[in-house]
Design a protein around this motif. Structure first.
Motif, PDB file in Angstrom:
ATOM      1  N   ILE A  66      -4.482   7.076   3.251  1.00  0.00           N
ATOM      2  CA  ILE A  66      -3.930   5.871   3.872  1.00  0.00           C
ATOM      3  C   ILE A  66      -4.157   4.662   2.975  1.00  0.00           C
ATOM      4  O   ILE A  66      -3.249   3.867   2.743  1.00  0.00           O
ATOM      5  CB  ILE A  66      -4.576   5.649   5.259  1.00  0.00           C
ATOM      6  N   CYS A  67      -5.386   4.524   2.497  1.00  0.00           N
ATOM      7  CA  CYS A  67      -5.714   3.425   1.587  1.00  0.00           C
ATOM      8  C   CYS A  67      -5.858   4.001   0.180  1.00  0.00           C
ATOM      9  O   CYS A  67      -6.900   4.538  -0.179  1.00  0.00           O
ATOM     10  CB  CYS A  67      -7.009   2.734   2.035  1.00  0.00           C
ATOM     11  N   LYS A  68      -4.808   3.899  -0.595  1.00  0.00           N
ATOM     12  CA  LYS A  68      -4.787   4.514  -1.915  1.00  0.00           C
ATOM     13  C   LYS A  68      -5.748   3.823  -2.886  1.00  0.00           C
ATOM     14  O   LYS A  68      -6.323   4.466  -3.762  1.00  0.00           O
ATOM     15  CB  LYS A  68      -3.373   4.509  -2.479  1.00  0.00           C
ATOM     16  N   LYS A  69      -5.942   2.523  -2.718  1.00  0.00           N
ATOM     17  CA  LYS A  69      -6.857   1.800  -3.596  1.00  0.00           C
ATOM     18  C   LYS A  69      -8.286   2.299  -3.396  1.00  0.00           C
ATOM     19  O   LYS A  69      -9.018   2.532  -4.371  1.00  0.00           O
ATOM     20  CB  LYS A  69      -6.775   0.301  -3.322  1.00  0.00           C
ATOM     21  N   LYS A  70      -8.664   2.472  -2.140  1.00  0.00           N
ATOM     22  CA  LYS A  70     -10.004   2.975  -1.841  1.00  0.00           C
ATOM     23  C   LYS A  70     -10.163   4.403  -2.347  1.00  0.00           C
ATOM     24  O   LYS A  70     -11.227   4.782  -2.873  1.00  0.00           O
ATOM     25  CB  LYS A  70     -10.258   2.921  -0.333  1.00  0.00           C
ATOM     26  N   TYR A  71      -9.127   5.191  -2.200  1.00  0.00           N
ATOM     27  CA  TYR A  71      -9.180   6.579  -2.672  1.00  0.00           C
ATOM     28  C   TYR A  71      -9.390   6.621  -4.185  1.00  0.00           C
ATOM     29  O   TYR A  71     -10.182   7.424  -4.689  1.00  0.00           O
ATOM     30  CB  TYR A  71      -7.895   7.306  -2.287  1.00  0.00           C
ATOM     31  N   LEU A  72      -8.665   5.754  -4.901  1.00  0.00           N
ATOM     32  CA  LEU A  72      -8.808   5.721  -6.357  1.00  0.00           C
ATOM     33  C   LEU A  72     -10.217   5.309  -6.771  1.00  0.00           C
ATOM     34  O   LEU A  72     -10.796   5.869  -7.707  1.00  0.00           O
ATOM     35  CB  LEU A  72      -7.789   4.753  -6.965  1.00  0.00           C
ATOM     36  N   LEU A  73     -10.766   4.340  -6.051  1.00  0.00           N
ATOM     37  CA  LEU A  73     -12.107   3.859  -6.390  1.00  0.00           C
ATOM     38  C   LEU A  73     -13.163   4.932  -6.142  1.00  0.00           C
ATOM     39  O   LEU A  73     -14.134   5.055  -6.903  1.00  0.00           O
ATOM     40  CB  LEU A  73     -12.444   2.601  -5.578  1.00  0.00           C
ATOM     41  N   THR A  74     -12.986   5.716  -5.080  1.00  0.00           N
ATOM     42  CA  THR A  74     -13.995   6.712  -4.709  1.00  0.00           C
ATOM     43  C   THR A  74     -13.772   8.075  -5.362  1.00  0.00           C
ATOM     44  O   THR A  74     -14.701   8.882  -5.412  1.00  0.00           O
ATOM     45  CB  THR A  74     -14.028   6.894  -3.180  1.00  0.00           C
ATOM     46  N   HIS A  75     -12.572   8.318  -5.863  1.00  0.00           N
ATOM     47  CA  HIS A  75     -12.263   9.641  -6.411  1.00  0.00           C
ATOM     48  C   HIS A  75     -11.845   9.612  -7.881  1.00  0.00           C
ATOM     49  O   HIS A  75     -11.567  10.671  -8.452  1.00  0.00           O
ATOM     50  CB  HIS A  75     -11.140  10.313  -5.609  1.00  0.00           C
TER      51      HIS A  75
END
Length: 225
Positions: A66-75
Motif C-alpha cells: 500500500i505504501c510503496k515508499k515505506k516498503y522500499l525503505l524497509t526492504h
C-alpha cells in the motif's frame, strides 16, 4: 486479481525458503568438495537464477504494498543482497581476489537467513519464544557461514587451520567471546573475528530475556496454586 497475486506472494515466500536451503547446500558442497582456487560455473548460474527469483519476490511485494515508499525503505536492503554479483563480475570480467570473490558468494545467503527466520514467526505465537528461536537460528547460521568463509580464506596460509573443524571451533568460541587457540591472520579473517564477537555480544541478552520470561511464568503458576 490482487487476491491471486497475494496468494502468489505467499507461495513465493515458501519457495524462497527452499531456494535458500538449496543455495546453502550448493555453497557448502563447493567449499568442501572443490579446490579453493576452482570456481564452479554451475554454481554461478545456480546463484544467478536464485537471485533473480529473490528479486521477483521483492518487486511483487513492492507492487502489492500500500505504501510503496515505506516498503522500499524497509526492504531495499533485501534487493541489494539479491543482486547476482557473481554473474556481473563474470560478465564484465572484473578481476577480484579469491577472498573477495568468495565473500560475494555469501551475499544471497543473508536473504535466505531472513526467510528462515520468517518461518519461525509463522509457527510460533509467543513473541518471546519467537525471539529466542530466531536468535538460536540466526546464531547457528552466522556461526556456520563465518566458519566456512574463515576456512576458505585462512586455510591456505594459516597453519592453525588444518581442517574445517578448526574453523568451526574458532567461530563457536569467537561468538561466545571466550576466544580460542585459533586466530586470524588474513584481513577477512580479522574482520570476521570482530563481527562474530560483536554479534555474539549483541544476541546474548535475548537468551537472558527468554530465561527470565520462563522463570516469571513458573513463579506466577506457583503463586496461583
Amino acid at each position: 486479481m490482487k487476491d491471486k497475486l497475494i496468494s502468489l506472494q505467499m507461495f513465493l515466500h515458501i519457495l524462497v525458503i527452499f531456494a535458500s536451503l538449496a543455495i546453502i547446500v550448493s555453497l557448502s558442497y563447493e567449499v568442501f568438495m572443490c579446490p579453493q582456487d576452482v570456481f564452479l560455473t554451475s554454481f554461478i548460474w545456480f546463484q544467478f537464477w536464485i537471485c533473480l527469483f529473490f528479486q521477483f519476490d521483492f518487486f511483487l511485494g513492492l507492487y502489492l504494498s500500500i505504501c510503496k515508499k515505506k516498503y522500499l525503505l524497509t526492504h531495499f536492503f533485501f534487493f541489494v543482497i539479491s543482486i547476482p554479483y557473481l554473474s556481473l563480475v563474470s560478465y564484465f570480467q572484473i578481476n577480484l581476489s579469491n577472498e573477495i570473490y568468495y565473500c560475494l558468494r555469501f551475499v544471497p545467503i543473508i536473504r535466505g537467513c531472513y526467510a528462515l527466520v520468517m518461518v519461525v514467526k509463522w509457527f510460533s505465537k509467543s513473541i518471546i519464544a519467537n525471539l529466542f528461536i530466531s536468535y538460536l537460528l540466526s546464531l547457528a547460521i552466522v556461526i556456520y557461514f563465518s566458519s566456512l568463509l574463515f576456512y576458505v580464506v585462512e586455510k591456505p596460509i594459516n597453519v592453525l587451520v588444518q581442517s574445517y573443524s578448526d574453523a568451526l571451533w574458532w567461530a563457536f568460541m569467537d561468538a561466545t567471546t571466550v576466544g580460542s587457540n585459533v586466530y586470524a591472520v588474513t584481513v577477512v579473517g580479522k574482520l570476521l573475528s570482530v563481527f562474530l564477537a560483536a554479534f555474539g555480544m549483541m544476541m546474548f541478552p535475548i537468551f537472558t530475556v527468554y530465561i527470565t520470561d520462563k522463570m516469571q511464568k513458573i513463579v506466577n503458576i506457583d503463586k496461583k496454586e
